[in-house]
Motif scaffolding. Structure first.
Motif, PDB file in Angstrom:
ATOM      1  N   GLY A  22       0.795  -1.210   0.000  1.00 19.77           N
ATOM      2  CA  GLY A  22       0.000   0.000   0.000  1.00 19.77           C
ATOM      3  C   GLY A  22       0.824   1.255   0.000  1.00 19.77           C
ATOM      4  O   GLY A  22       0.372   2.318   0.471  1.00 19.77           O
ATOM      5  N   ARG A  23       2.066   1.199  -0.559  1.00 17.74           N
ATOM      6  CA  ARG A  23       2.929   2.369  -0.585  1.00 17.74           C
ATOM      7  C   ARG A  23       2.676   3.220  -1.839  1.00 17.74           C
ATOM      8  O   ARG A  23       1.917   2.837  -2.724  1.00 17.74           O
ATOM      9  CB  ARG A  23       4.400   1.929  -0.545  1.00 17.74           C
ATOM     10  CG  ARG A  23       4.802   1.349   0.798  1.00 17.74           C
ATOM     11  CD  ARG A  23       6.289   1.026   0.857  1.00 17.74           C
ATOM     12  NE  ARG A  23       6.578  -0.286   0.292  1.00 17.74           N
ATOM     13  CZ  ARG A  23       7.521  -0.518  -0.619  1.00 17.74           C
ATOM     14  NH1 ARG A  23       8.227   0.492  -1.091  1.00 17.74           N
ATOM     15  NH2 ARG A  23       7.735  -1.735  -1.057  1.00 17.74           N
ATOM     16  N   THR A  24       3.354   4.368  -1.873  1.00 10.45           N
ATOM     17  CA  THR A  24       3.207   5.278  -3.005  1.00 10.45           C
ATOM     18  C   THR A  24       4.123   4.836  -4.143  1.00 10.45           C
ATOM     19  O   THR A  24       5.298   4.526  -3.916  1.00 10.45           O
ATOM     20  CB  THR A  24       3.545   6.719  -2.590  1.00 10.45           C
ATOM     21  OG1 THR A  24       2.630   7.142  -1.581  1.00 10.45           O
ATOM     22  CG2 THR A  24       3.461   7.662  -3.797  1.00 10.45           C
ATOM     23  N   VAL A  25       3.575   4.849  -5.339  1.00  6.07           N
ATOM     24  CA  VAL A  25       4.355   4.526  -6.540  1.00  6.07           C
ATOM     25  C   VAL A  25       4.177   5.673  -7.529  1.00  6.07           C
ATOM     26  O   VAL A  25       3.045   6.071  -7.845  1.00  6.07           O
ATOM     27  CB  VAL A  25       3.889   3.207  -7.193  1.00  6.07           C
ATOM     28  CG1 VAL A  25       4.682   2.950  -8.480  1.00  6.07           C
ATOM     29  CG2 VAL A  25       4.038   2.046  -6.229  1.00  6.07           C
ATOM     30  N   GLY A  33      -4.017  -1.374  -5.258  1.00  3.55           N
ATOM     31  CA  GLY A  33      -3.756  -1.127  -3.836  1.00  3.55           C
ATOM     32  C   GLY A  33      -2.701  -0.084  -3.579  1.00  3.55           C
ATOM     33  O   GLY A  33      -2.485   0.311  -2.427  1.00  3.55           O
ATOM     34  N   ALA A  34      -1.995   0.395  -4.617  1.00  3.02           N
ATOM     35  CA  ALA A  34      -0.954   1.403  -4.417  1.00  3.02           C
ATOM     36  C   ALA A  34      -1.533   2.807  -4.468  1.00  3.02           C
ATOM     37  O   ALA A  34      -2.590   3.045  -5.067  1.00  3.02           O
ATOM     38  CB  ALA A  34       0.120   1.254  -5.486  1.00  3.02           C
ATOM     39  N   HIS A  35      -0.858   3.758  -3.814  1.00  3.06           N
ATOM     40  CA  HIS A  35      -1.193   5.169  -3.951  1.00  3.06           C
ATOM     41  C   HIS A  35      -0.334   5.698  -5.107  1.00  3.06           C
ATOM     42  O   HIS A  35       0.894   5.818  -4.971  1.00  3.06           O
ATOM     43  CB  HIS A  35      -0.912   5.921  -2.652  1.00  3.06           C
ATOM     44  CG  HIS A  35      -1.776   5.481  -1.513  1.00  3.06           C
ATOM     45  ND1 HIS A  35      -3.067   5.957  -1.310  1.00  3.06           N
ATOM     46  CD2 HIS A  35      -1.553   4.581  -0.524  1.00  3.06           C
ATOM     47  CE1 HIS A  35      -3.597   5.390  -0.245  1.00  3.06           C
ATOM     48  NE2 HIS A  35      -2.699   4.540   0.269  1.00  3.06           N
ATOM     49  N   VAL A  36      -0.969   5.990  -6.209  1.00  4.78           N
ATOM     50  CA  VAL A  36      -0.251   6.307  -7.448  1.00  4.78           C
ATOM     51  C   VAL A  36      -0.186   7.814  -7.668  1.00  4.78           C
ATOM     52  O   VAL A  36      -1.210   8.508  -7.583  1.00  4.78           O
ATOM     53  CB  VAL A  36      -0.911   5.628  -8.664  1.00  4.78           C
ATOM     54  CG1 VAL A  36      -0.183   6.012  -9.953  1.00  4.78           C
ATOM     55  CG2 VAL A  36      -0.917   4.114  -8.485  1.00  4.78           C
ATOM     56  N   VAL A  37       1.023   8.297  -7.933  1.00  5.10           N
ATOM     57  CA  VAL A  37       1.240   9.692  -8.310  1.00  5.10           C
ATOM     58  C   VAL A  37       1.766   9.681  -9.754  1.00  5.10           C
ATOM     59  O   VAL A  37       2.848   9.154 -10.027  1.00  5.10           O
ATOM     60  CB  VAL A  37       2.253  10.390  -7.391  1.00  5.10           C
ATOM     61  CG1 VAL A  37       2.487  11.826  -7.853  1.00  5.10           C
ATOM     62  CG2 VAL A  37       1.767  10.353  -5.946  1.00  5.10           C
ATOM     63  N   ILE A  38       0.996  10.241 -10.667  1.00  5.88           N
ATOM     64  CA  ILE A  38       1.375  10.274 -12.087  1.00  5.88           C
ATOM     65  C   ILE A  38       2.073  11.607 -12.357  1.00  5.88           C
ATOM     66  O   ILE A  38       1.470  12.674 -12.176  1.00  5.88           O
ATOM     67  CB  ILE A  38       0.144  10.133 -12.996  1.00  5.88           C
ATOM     68  CG1 ILE A  38      -0.663   8.882 -12.611  1.00  5.88           C
ATOM     69  CG2 ILE A  38       0.569  10.075 -14.462  1.00  5.88           C
ATOM     70  CD1 ILE A  38      -2.027   8.822 -13.280  1.00  5.88           C
TER      71      ILE A  38
END
Length: 694
Positions: A154-157, A196-201
């Motif tokens: 569940g980390r940021t990617v 499930g990841a917190h995604v930053v595009i």
């Protein structure tokens, strides 16, 4: 960090106009007012980067000007070095492996200095161990095993456009990924890996195109839509300075300082009162100047290509493929008339190069050879078998029996890609006419397109690209536009007379032309093979037709001479070969035109030596040079004497008589051969004095 990353990701972006030069880079030195690219930069053995300023600037001064220090550059390195990796588009500066869930490498993306991104797939059937096309290879996200682990926790990617940006974010302590191919190549199946990841595009801050669209935002929106309902959260951001994540971090901003984008419009909406650190240095934006950014970028490339005297000295010399004849990384043409042995010579070159065998005493560079057989496939197969029968082993050449059309962009690019996979040192295109169907050979535009296609092939392989072509019917040059000869590094001409093939070298761009080479075409089975011609000196240069003409001149006309018609009738040489042979003899000074430009009258320059070729003794000083007499039966007009421009007359000669030698058909002058034997039967020649005009 690897030495290549230090060079590519830290040093080169801070230098103006950096450009690759065979294993090192030239750029404008930041430590002095550099009007030219006088700074040499390369990866070193003891240090990650070696600076050499030809103006004398010290390395620590250059580093200060770049805002760097040795401690930062010499940080521990744990990644594999990739400097020097070969690609179809030049040397790779970075290699990015794409692996599956279990860490098995599926393919690799290689980055070049000019931002080409060729892809290679491990392939044990290829000599290099790779093929240069994905075909049906499974596509996955970059750093997939690490991304799956981050998503499971569940980390940021961070999702960026390219591998370089992903690596910079990873170096900053984040998890990051991208899809292969960059913007516009996102596939919906990639979304499942980010569940499930917190995604930053991170969208690239691209300028709008003519339709008002920004490719960076369009890509970010596509990624965001596919992650809706899959990822734990999704937000889109862009760099606070510059175009992408690399520029953002290089400017001194932390990852928390990315600017959020409106999910509907893609426009930035930074929070009021938000403070960001001042960048250590800024990246100019396109809207900060009235100049055309494309022109500016191109001007930088041109400026970086400028070399001073030392830079010119550092350029490597041409690498030979066939010593003194053909060169690697070049375009070459082999031309001649139909049936004059062009393909025999090209195939013989190819076979010797494939095995690294010396060719006619000239060293060759061994390597793969690709031979495109655009016509006469059955004939080439017979010649191949004849060569193998002579040598006792396989030829080792790869053949492509297909007329690939080089003026077709699709065909030319596909052929260059296939050739690049082989990494040949020589590519033969036989013949040019069959791969340019429908083209106007006299059109500089059409032939310019051919040259461009051939040059693309050269650039993708680094090979000598040899085109076999016909020559003009009435000339001795390449048929068609001069654009071909202008682009050629080497031009070789093949001419055949009987079993003798002569190679001449009208052009060598970077070396002196080689002397004429004589070869023999010898029968072998159902075909023939190229053999060395054992002669030497002037006699060896005479073809069969030339020898026949010289012998006819001596035995039938002596020093009296003959017109073109009479000489051709007596010698029996076919018209197609006669004038070419006579012109060659005139050029070598073995025949002299004693007549006029309109009415030729040929005479021998000297009595013949070995092999039927005249000797060339030094003339006696003070001896008058007279025009010879002409047999009455070969004279034009109504009889009497004929006066030439120098006022000397041709007097009737003695009648010719048969040689008394056994089985000899020669006719000779009895006063010049008192034994009534020609030279072939040991006759003695007695010169006759000429009468001076009063």
């Amino acid at each position: 960090m690897s030495s290549t990353d230090v060079l590519q990701d830290i040093v080169l972006p801070r230098l103006e106009g950096a450009r690759s030069h065979h294993g090192y880079y030239m750029a404008r030195c930041p430590a002095h007012d550099d009007g030219r690219a006088s700074l040499s930069v390369s990866a070193g053995k003891e240090h990650p980067v070696v600076f050499t300023c030809h103006a004398g600037c010290e390395s620590h001064v250059i580093l200060d000007a770049l805002g760097l220090d040795w401690d930062a550059l010499c940080a521990p390195r744990d990644e594999q070095r990739h400097r020097g990796e070969w690609t179809p588009y030049g040397e790779a500066t970075a290699v990015y492996p794409y692996a599956d869930e279990h860490g098995q490498v599926l393919y690799e993306v290689l980055r070049t200095l000019d931002k080409q991104f060729p892809v290679r797939v491990p392939d044990r059937t290829k000599r290099s161990g790779y093929r240069w096309s994905l075909k049906d290879t499974r596509r996955v996200l970059y750093r997939l095993p690490q991304v799956l682990a981050a998503a499971a926790d569940g980390r940021t990617v961070y999702v960026v456009e390219g591998e370089k940006d992903a690596e910079r974010l990873v170096a900053a302590g984040c998890e990051a990924t991208c899809n292969p191919g960059g913007a516009g190549k996102w596939r919906t199946e990639y979304a499942q890996h980010l569940a499930g990841a917190h995604v930053v595009i991170v969208a690239d801050n691209d300028a709008p195109n003519e339709k008002g669209r920004r490719s960076g935002w369009e890509h970010a929106r596509t990624v965001g839509q596919s992650l809706s309902g899959v990822a734990a959260s999704v937000r889109a951001v862009q760099a606070a300075a510059g175009k992408d994540a690399t520029d953002h971090l290089a400017a001194g901003y932390p990852v928390e300082a990315f600017v959020d984008l409106d999910p509907a419009t893609g426009e930035p909406h930074a929070d009021e009162g938000q403070e960001r650190p001042e960048p250590s240095h800024t990246v100019p934006q396109d809207d900060e100047t009235d100049e055309n950014p494309l022109v500016t970028a191109r001007a930088s490339e041109i400026r970086a290509a400028l070399l001073d005297s030392e830079g010119m000295d550092a350029l490597p010399p041409p690498e030979p493929l066939v010593e003194g004849m053909l060169y690697l990384d070049s375009l070459a043409w082999l031309h001649g008339k139909p049936g004059h042995g062009k393909s025999f010579v090209a195939l013989d070159w190819a076979a010797h190069v494939a095995h690294g065998l010396s060719w006619q005493g000239r060293a060759t560079t061994r390597g793969e050879v690709l031979y495109l057989v655009a016509e006469g496939t059955a004939g080439v197969a017979e010649r191949k078998r004849a060569w193998e029968s002579l040598m006792g082993h396989r030829m080792g050449v790869t053949f492509l029996p297909m007329a690939v059309q080089l003026l077709s962009r699709t065909d030319a690019t596909a052929f260059a890609q296939v050739a690049a996979e082989m990494r040949p040192v020589m590519v033969v295109i036989d013949t040019q006419a069959r791969v340019t169907v429908g083209a106007d050979e006299n059109s500089s535009q059409d032939m310019g397109q051919l040259v461009a296609a051939a040059d693309e092939l050269r650039q993708s392989t680094g090979a000598c690209v040899l085109l076999v072509h016909h020559e003009a019917r009435s000339g001795e040059t390449l048929r068609g536009s001069t654009a071909m000869e202008g682009a050629a590094t080497s031009v070789v001409r093949a001419s055949k007379d009987g079993a003798l093939i002569r190679l001449d070298n009208p052009k060598q761009k970077d070396a002196p032309p080689f002397d004429p080479i004589l070869l023999t075409l010898s029968e072998m089975g159902d075909s023939a093979v190229i053999l060395s011609h054992g002669g030497s000196g002037t006699a060896a240069q005479a073809t069969e037709s030339e020898r026949t003409i010289l012998r006819a001149m001596w035995d039938s006309f002596g020093t009296t001479g003959a017109s073109s018609t009479n000489l051709r009738e007596v010698s029996g040489v076919p018209k197609s070969s006669f004038f070419r042979a006579v012109n060659a003899l005139l050029k070598r000074g073995e025949l002299v035109n004693a007549g006029t430009d309109k009415r030729h009258h040929y005479v021998l320059s000297d009595p013949p030596g070995e092999g039927g070729v005249p000797r060339r003794p030094k003339p006696s000083h003070g001896t008058a040079v007279h025009r010879p007499t002409v047999p009455h039966s070969f004279r034009s007009g109504t009889g009497g004497t004929e006066t030439y421009q120098n006022g000397r007359e041709f007097e009737p000669a003695d009648p010719l008589v048969p040689c008394r030698g056994s089985g000899c058909n020669h006719r000779i002058h009895p006063e010049r051969y008192p034994d009534h034997l020609c030279e072939s039967h040991g006759g003695r020649y007695v010169p006759t004095p000429h009468k001076e005009a009063s």
